[in-house]
Design an enzyme around this catalytic site. Structure first.
Site, short mmCIF file in Angstrom:
data_model
loop_
_atom_site.label_atom_id
_atom_site.label_comp_id
_atom_site.label_asym_id
_atom_site.label_seq_id
_atom_site.Cartn_x
_atom_site.Cartn_y
_atom_site.Cartn_z
CG ASN A 1 -2.39 0.45 0.56
OD1 ASN A 1 -2.58 1.61 0.23
ND2 ASN A 1 -3.33 -0.49 0.40
CG HIS B 1 5.33 2.82 4.66
ND1 HIS B 1 6.29 1.84 4.76
CD2 HIS B 1 5.82 3.89 5.35
CE1 HIS B 1 7.31 2.30 5.48
NE2 HIS B 1 7.04 3.54 5.84
CB CYS B 2 4.56 -0.79 -0.16
SG CYS B 2 3.96 -1.72 1.26
CB ILE B 3 4.00 2.89 -3.78
CG1 ILE B 3 2.95 3.73 -3.07
CG2 ILE B 3 3.46 1.52 -4.19
CD1 ILE B 3 1.75 4.10 -3.94
#
Length: 342
Positions: free
Chosen positions: A327, A329-331
């Protein structure tokens, strides 16, 4: 590996001031449950939200530049870059600062989340590319490590999971003491809190950024579940037990603030998806959080406002990013603001 006091390096907390945010354009069709179209629309919405508060540099394959420009509507600086996909939290560098506050970055090894995905050679070179664009000193990390597998409080404490960092597909030659020494020497860490495992269905196999994070030193956010039949009830109970018996680098006991858990969702194959409100981005002046078209979105926003009272809470649809296995934070990957030179 030298200790934190000898290296002089320190990873700032995510709420420290940012120079910019680094992101990358989705380009691996097989990595997105509903294809690249919805993924790109969703990521563009995140770009536009973050760009209200800090500059965004978006890395894009040359053939996708026109589409990225159209969907982001001028919100980001676009840089033509060869990519494998869009998870810059894991493929970008971990930015640190030296004793003088000057910027450097750790270029960890990347192997597709422990060989979950083949074809990661371009993403394995991405951290070095970003550090060159940022004009930051490059430090080669001594192990495989993704940025989503760690979270720091800026005062010497790091959260991670045993499932991820001790994964034999990542660093079979390293034990816990070796890894702690690496984190100490490169990130300015004095205490590592090892949570047992990540959420059920997390394709990264144990990333902490879906499970738990700091919102200030000594204080953490952790999802809550009332349903003991839920497969994550035991995961969260284990994490809470570890936090309750642990102390941080300053000897403080942790205060736990509970976030709701989004409604369960299964993908087209019937597999449970790892949805979490913990997976948000801290921007200058804002929290950009995923929403899941649920009543719990409002409660999650309320909790995050209590945790970050001086920041605006911006809710961006999260299902489109979750379709790729992560989500917001991951991108995203924040670049801390360096101290003035001299």
């Amino acid at each position: 590996m030298t200790g934190a006091s000898e290296s002089g390096l320190r990873m700032p907390a995510e709420w420290a001031p940012h120079e910019r945010c680094w992101m990358a354009w989705p380009c691996r069709p097989e990595g997105w449950r509903n294809g690249l179209g919805p993924a790109r629309e969703a990521l563009a919405a995140v770009v536009r939200a973050i760009a209200r508060f800090e500059p965004v540099t978006l890395l894009v394959r040359p053939e996708d530049l026109d589409e990225a420009a159209r969907l982001t509507r001028g919100a980001a600086e676009l840089v033509a870059t060869e990519l494998d996909d869009s998870w810059t939290r894991d493929t970008g560098p971990t930015f640190v600062q030296d004793r003088d506050g000057q910027l450097a970055g750790i270029d960890w090894g990347f192997n597709g989340w422990g060989l979950v995905y083949p074809g990661f050679a371009r993403d394995a070179r991405l951290a070095r590319h970003i550090l060159g664009l940022a004009d930051a000193r490059r430090i080669v990390g001594p192990q495989i490590l993704e940025g989503g597998s760690i979270h720091v409080d800026g005062e010497g404490t790091l959260l991670t999971t045993e499932q991820c960092l001790l994964d034999p597909q990542r660093n079979p030659h390293l034990d816990k003491a070796d890894i702690e020494a690496n984190l100490t020497g490169l990130l300015g860490i004095d205490a590592v809190v090892w949570l047992p495992r990540g959420l059920t269905g997390d394709e990264t196999r144990g990333h902490v950024d879906n499970l738990c994070c700091f919102f200030k030193p000594g204080h953490v956010l952790l999802p809550a579940l009332a349903d003991r039949a839920d497969p994550d009830w035991a995961v969260l109970a284990e994490a809470r037990a570890v936090l309750e018996r642990s102390v941080d680098a300053k000897g403080r006991r942790f205060t736990i603030l509970e976030l709701p858990t989004p409604p369960r969702r299964r993908d087209k194959r019937g597999e449970l998806m790892a949805l979490s409100y913990v997976n948000f981005y801290v921007a200058n002046g804002a929290i950009v959080m995923p929403g899941f078209d649920a009543a719990s979105d409002r409660e999650a926003a309320r909790v995050l406002k209590a945790a970050f009272p001086d920041r605006e809470i911006v809710v961006v649809p999260g299902h489109g990013i979750a379709d790729g296995g992560g989500n917001i934070h991951c991108i995203t990957q924040q670049q801390p603001r360096a101290a003035p030179a001299g």
